[in-house]
Design an enzyme around this catalytic site. Structure first.
Site, PDB file in Angstrom:
ATOM      1  CE  LYS A 116     -76.646 -79.035 -55.261  1.00 37.95           C
ATOM      2  NZ  LYS A 116     -76.739 -78.926 -56.628  1.00 37.95           N
ATOM      3  CD  GLU A 200     -79.895 -86.138 -53.727  1.00 36.42           C
ATOM      4  OE1 GLU A 200     -79.150 -86.611 -54.750  1.00 36.42           O
ATOM      5  OE2 GLU A 200     -80.584 -85.050 -53.869  1.00 36.42           O
ATOM      6  NE  ARG A 298     -76.381 -72.114 -64.017  1.00 38.27           N
ATOM      7  CZ  ARG A 298     -76.157 -73.088 -64.661  1.00 38.27           C
ATOM      8  NH1 ARG A 298     -76.197 -73.131 -66.087  1.00 38.27           N
ATOM      9  NH2 ARG A 298     -75.612 -74.103 -64.037  1.00 38.27           N
TER      10      ARG A 298
HETATM   11  P1  ADP Z   1     -74.468 -76.561 -67.198  1.00 41.85           P
HETATM   12  O1  ADP Z   1     -75.482 -77.049 -66.097  1.00 41.85           O
HETATM   13  O2  ADP Z   1     -75.134 -75.228 -67.457  1.00 41.85           O
HETATM   14  O3  ADP Z   1     -74.418 -77.306 -68.221  1.00 41.85           O
HETATM   15  P2  ADP Z   1     -72.540 -77.181 -65.400  1.00 41.85           P
HETATM   16  O4  ADP Z   1     -73.446 -77.582 -64.469  1.00 41.85           O
HETATM   17  O5  ADP Z   1     -71.231 -77.917 -66.123  1.00 41.85           O
HETATM   18  O6  ADP Z   1     -73.090 -75.909 -66.411  1.00 41.85           O
HETATM   19  O7  ADP Z   1     -71.709 -75.975 -64.665  1.00 41.85           O
HETATM   20  C1  ADP Z   1     -72.613 -75.192 -63.870  1.00 41.85           C
HETATM   21  C2  ADP Z   1     -71.845 -74.087 -63.600  1.00 41.85           C
HETATM   22  O8  ADP Z   1     -70.484 -74.419 -63.103  1.00 41.85           O
HETATM   23  C3  ADP Z   1     -71.496 -73.031 -64.864  1.00 41.85           C
HETATM   24  O9  ADP Z   1     -71.822 -71.940 -64.589  1.00 41.85           O
HETATM   25  C4  ADP Z   1     -69.987 -73.141 -65.018  1.00 41.85           C
HETATM   26  O10 ADP Z   1     -69.230 -71.828 -65.092  1.00 41.85           O
HETATM   27  C5  ADP Z   1     -69.364 -73.662 -63.812  1.00 41.85           C
HETATM   28  N1  ADP Z   1     -68.331 -74.589 -63.799  1.00 41.85           N
HETATM   29  C6  ADP Z   1     -68.093 -75.295 -64.953  1.00 41.85           C
HETATM   30  N2  ADP Z   1     -67.249 -76.077 -64.954  1.00 41.85           N
HETATM   31  C7  ADP Z   1     -66.517 -75.719 -63.478  1.00 41.85           C
HETATM   32  C8  ADP Z   1     -65.505 -76.556 -62.626  1.00 41.85           C
HETATM   33  N3  ADP Z   1     -64.523 -77.345 -63.329  1.00 41.85           N
HETATM   34  N4  ADP Z   1     -65.355 -75.983 -61.688  1.00 41.85           N
HETATM   35  C9  ADP Z   1     -66.429 -75.299 -60.937  1.00 41.85           C
HETATM   36  N5  ADP Z   1     -67.318 -74.914 -61.802  1.00 41.85           N
HETATM   37  C10 ADP Z   1     -67.437 -75.130 -62.726  1.00 41.85           C
HETATM   38  P1  ADP Z   2     -74.556 -79.886 -59.323  1.00 45.24           P
HETATM   39  O1  ADP Z   2     -75.154 -78.537 -58.753  1.00 45.24           O
HETATM   40  O2  ADP Z   2     -73.251 -79.803 -58.923  1.00 45.24           O
HETATM   41  O3  ADP Z   2     -74.972 -79.904 -60.810  1.00 45.24           O
HETATM   42  P2  ADP Z   2     -76.304 -81.856 -59.324  1.00 45.24           P
HETATM   43  O4  ADP Z   2     -77.292 -82.065 -57.966  1.00 45.24           O
HETATM   44  O5  ADP Z   2     -77.311 -81.435 -60.333  1.00 45.24           O
HETATM   45  O6  ADP Z   2     -75.190 -81.030 -58.749  1.00 45.24           O
HETATM   46  O7  ADP Z   2     -75.627 -83.423 -59.346  1.00 45.24           O
HETATM   47  C1  ADP Z   2     -74.752 -83.439 -60.373  1.00 45.24           C
HETATM   48  C2  ADP Z   2     -74.330 -84.734 -61.018  1.00 45.24           C
HETATM   49  O8  ADP Z   2     -74.117 -85.666 -60.056  1.00 45.24           O
HETATM   50  C3  ADP Z   2     -75.697 -85.331 -61.634  1.00 45.24           C
HETATM   51  O9  ADP Z   2     -75.763 -84.813 -62.915  1.00 45.24           O
HETATM   52  C4  ADP Z   2     -75.503 -86.669 -61.335  1.00 45.24           C
HETATM   53  O10 ADP Z   2     -74.855 -87.325 -62.273  1.00 45.24           O
HETATM   54  C5  ADP Z   2     -74.883 -86.795 -60.001  1.00 45.24           C
HETATM   55  N1  ADP Z   2     -75.596 -87.061 -59.015  1.00 45.24           N
HETATM   56  C6  ADP Z   2     -76.609 -86.332 -58.086  1.00 45.24           C
HETATM   57  N2  ADP Z   2     -77.207 -86.764 -57.503  1.00 45.24           N
HETATM   58  C7  ADP Z   2     -77.188 -88.066 -57.572  1.00 45.24           C
HETATM   59  C8  ADP Z   2     -77.637 -89.344 -56.611  1.00 45.24           C
HETATM   60  N3  ADP Z   2     -78.312 -89.118 -55.655  1.00 45.24           N
HETATM   61  N4  ADP Z   2     -77.115 -90.360 -56.970  1.00 45.24           N
HETATM   62  C9  ADP Z   2     -76.204 -90.566 -58.115  1.00 45.24           C
HETATM   63  N5  ADP Z   2     -75.499 -89.639 -58.493  1.00 45.24           N
HETATM   64  C10 ADP Z   2     -75.893 -88.398 -58.571  1.00 45.24           C
END
Ligand code: ADP
Ligand code: ADP
Ligand code: MG
Length: 675
Positions: A116, A200, A298
């Site tokens: 990230k 952040e 993906r």
């Molecule tokens: P997407 O971004 O495709 O909607 P998620 O962000 O929910 O999917 O999950 C991202 C990845 O993490 C997926 O590849 C999924 O297999 C995995 N994942 C989903 N649920 C969990 C969990 N409870 N703990 C850890 N990894 C998870």
């Molecule tokens: P992951 O790789 O686990 O999907 P993300 O960076 O996409 O991590 O963040 C997952 C979720 O966490 C986001 O969809 C949002 O709801 C919350 N989140 C992430 N960054 C922030 C932020 N700076 N402030 C508040 N919520 C956040």
């Protein structure tokens, strides 16, 4: 186009990929672990190969083994699905070297977006706005602390290698920074093998809006509009929809262009998702700001909502791009039709802190699909099993309609007609969310679930629901239905129901176990197929059971007709009613009731898993509610907390040990017992 494809995944996504591949005439090759021999994706494939043990590390994550199988089976391409190897640059490279097409971007693009901090730095360079904060800084505690101060609390500490909502910590006050940083680094090291973090600004109750993009190998890009994934629990998506409620044409265009810039910056090809966070202002408008969070290189879990509103088969597009074809459509050819919503059906128990609920599926009932307004993507079938080794998601329900209201209504109806027996699911919880007035109004943000959790009806089991379940168990043992073993469960009062009835109206006290908890009910039989059930001081008249079709049964409760589903598991009746899953059996008076006797002093593993951390030692004084250990199971962490205040008398397992469902982990003693 390719003639064959190997799908390096399992569950619903493996099935979904094979469906498109088959439509396009490809020979489909599945791989599976020892836990998945009878899984749906194996049955569906033209060929299937066993690749290793249940543990993902020795099967679905074993890239070398999968490449070997692909080579031997003559697969021309490999689709990694999501999770597992989908964002593994080394595997993408391995495919290239083996001259098998990887259905996804180049290894270099995966790498650029994989961490990230690097991704955010790159986005800044190309002018895509990122979440305010710092990344790529010196990782010393002092420096990070100074940076946190500069950003301003509350802040979010994020593992740069994190994913799936893991490795994130919100810090409200400066005095907590150092300890939270240490905890986050430890978690990140454990889960991702990398303890680098970024900081952040924590954005309060924002919206998660992401853009689906597509690129081909000729440098063409399009976006397929947005998805709103704001309904989350612990940073994990639960309900997604497209388009986003309140989205304006101009904002959509700005976000779409930013997402395409992000993709262009890494010469992306294939399907990708650029995730943005949108600070919550009551209403989106043309000038609403948005910030890049990350790019997922993906296919995304929630891709079906995009397929519904655009009419595009995203897997088909992925295969075309991987086969070096040009993008089938240009931006101007794409438009939005109607509205689509997806819910993720998880094997988990919302009523007990969303504990995963693996196990055998004894009964399964999906809603009927008649028009093109409902889609069910699943990887399980009746008799199948939700394995404790993998993700607890069992299915996705996706609806579409001309309007958002229509899609919600269709979903509410579909969830009513869904029943899974044998494991607990979040179906009732999803139904509550879908029909919540704030959700219906389109007032969504990432704090939604947390804010409404306490008031959702499916989370509290009423005496009425228990009365229905008990009556169902009685009715079941009286019918000639597929009553399996019930007729000869001679020691159970249930088995004697008929005998009791011979004397006309009778009353008795029943000792039952509902989900293993002993419950006493008074039951009267005024006449055939009529039960008066008194439980917890309330009385219910339950009559006219119709269980000809056990999965679509009905009953009258105080003259209101209620639908329910039942299935037998030995002498236990599994009941699903109004979003509640219950198992009912006769109380076994011979079983030793040590948990009840100890008043919460015995802490057991709630499920099979690995004891990841132990925070207590023998002799420690602990308070009720203290976190004593963490169990890791089904890719999630479960805290084990003290049921009483007292002293740690004994610890029966050690860190890193595998423990079984119900194993005693820690025994507490009250302090008074010491005296
Ligand atoms: P997407 O971004 O495709 O909607 P998620 O962000 O929910 O999917 O999950 C991202 C990845 O993490 C997926 O590849 C999924 O297999 C995995 N994942 C989903 N649920 C969990 C969990 N409870 N703990 C850890 N990894 C998870
Ligand atoms: P992951 O790789 O686990 O999907 P993300 O960076 O996409 O991590 O963040 C997952 C979720 O966490 C986001 O969809 C949002 O709801 C919350 N989140 C992430 N960054 C922030 C932020 N700076 N402030 C508040 N919520 C956040
Ligand atoms: Mg994310």
């Amino acid at each position: 186009m390719f003639k064959s494809i190997l799908v390096a995944n399992r569950g619903e996504i493996a099935c979904r990929i094979m469906r498109s591949a088959k439509n396009m005439g490809l020979r489909t090759i599945a791989v599976y672990s020892t836990a998945d021999e009878h899984a749906l994706h194996v049955q569906m494939a033209d060929e299937a190969y066993l690749i290793g043990e249940a543990e993902a590390a020795s099967s679905y994550l074993d890239g070398d083994r999968i490449l070997q199988v692909a080579h031997d089976a003559g697969a021309e391409c490999i689709h990694p699905g999501y999770g597992f190897l989908s964002e593994n640059a080394q595997f993408a490279d391995g495919c290239k070297q083996a001259r098998i097409a990887f259905v996804g971007p180049d290894a270099a693009a995966i790498k650029s977006m994989g961490l990230k901090d690097r991704a955010k730095a790159l986005m800044e360079q190309v002018g895509v706005p990122v979440v305010p904060g710092i990344h790529g800084s010196d990782q010393s505690v002092g420096e990070l602390e100074r940076q946190a101060e500069k950003i301003g609390y509350p802040i979010l500490i994020k593992a740069v290698a994190g994913g799936g909502g893991k490795g994130m910590r919100k810090v409200e006050r400066p005095e907590d920074f150092v300890s939270e940083l240490a905890a986050c680094q430890r978690e990140a090291k454990n889960a991702f093998g990398d303890d680098v973090v970024l900081l952040e600004k924590f954005i309060e109750n924002p919206r998660h809006i992401e853009i689906q993009i597509f690129g081909d190998t000729f440098g063409n890009y399009v976006h397929l509009f947005e998805r709103d994934c704001s309904l989350q629990r612990r940073h994990q998506k639960v309900i997604e929809e497209a388009p986003a409620p309140g989205m304006t044409e101009t904002l959509r265009d700005r976000m779409g262009q930013a997402a395409i810039e992000a993709a262009r910056a890494v010469s992306y090809h294939g399907a990708g998702t650029v995730e943005f966070i949108v600070p919550n202002s009551q209403q989106l408008n043309d000038q609403t700001p948005f910030y890049f969070m990350e790019m997922n290189t993906r296919l995304q879990v929630e891709h079906p909502v995009t397929e519904f509103i655009t009419g595009v088969d995203l897997v088909e597009w992925q295969l075309r791009v991987a086969a070096s074809e040009i993008l089938p459509l240009q931006q101007n050819d794409l438009s939005i039709h109607g509205h689509s919503i997806e819910v993720r059906l998880y094997a988990e128990d919302p009523a007990s802190g969303f504990l995963p609920s693996p196990g055998k599926i004894h009964g399964l009932c999906w809603p009927e699909i008649s028009n093109d307004d409902l889609r069910i993507d699943t990887g399980v079938a009746t008799g199948g099993e939700v394995s404790r080794f993998y993700d607890p998601m069992v299915a996705k329900l996706i609806t579409t309609a001309e309007t958002r209201d229509g899609a919600i209504e269709r979903m509410a109806q579909a969830l009513k007609q869904t029943a899974v027996l044998g494991i607990k699911t979040n179906a009732g919880f999803l139904a509550d969310l879908i029909s919540h007035e704030d959700f219906v109004r389109g007032s969504v943000d990432t704090g939604f679930i947390e804010a409404h959790l306490a008031t959702l009806p499916s989370l509290t089991r009423t005496a009425r629901i228990e009365a229905i379940a008990i009556a169902a168990r009685l009715a079941w043992s009286e019918t000639d239905c597929p009553s399996e073993d019930f007729s000869n469960d001679r020691y159970s009062p249930f088995g004697q129901a008929n005998a009791w009835q011979l004397g006309g109206g009778r009353t008795t006290v029943l000792d039952v176990e509902i989900d293993g908890v002993r419950t006493t009910a008074r039951v009267g039989w005024p006449q055939d197929n009529v039960y008066e059930i008194s439980i917890a001081g309330e009385k219910f008249l339950v009559s006219n059971f119709n269980i000809e079709n056990p999965l679509k049964a009905s009953v009258n409760v105080d003259r209101e007709t209620v639908s329910l589903s039942v299935a037998a598991d030995g002498e236990t009746l599994l009941v699903y009613v109004d979003g509640h899953h219950l198992s009912v059996r006769a109380h076994d008076f011979l079983a030793v009731d040590d948990v009840a006797g100890s008043g919460g002093a015995i802490i057991r593993a709630p499920m099979t898993g690995k004891l990841q951390r132990l925070f207590a030692a023998q002799g420690d004084v602990v308070a009720q509610g203290d976190r004593l250990a963490i169990l890791e199971a089904m890719k999630m962490e479960h805290p084990l907390v003290a049921g009483i205040s007292g002293i740690v008398a004994e610890i029966k397992a050690s860190e890193g040990e595998q423990v079984g469902d119900g194993d005693i982990i820690i025994m507490l003693e009250t302090e008074s017992a010491e005296v």
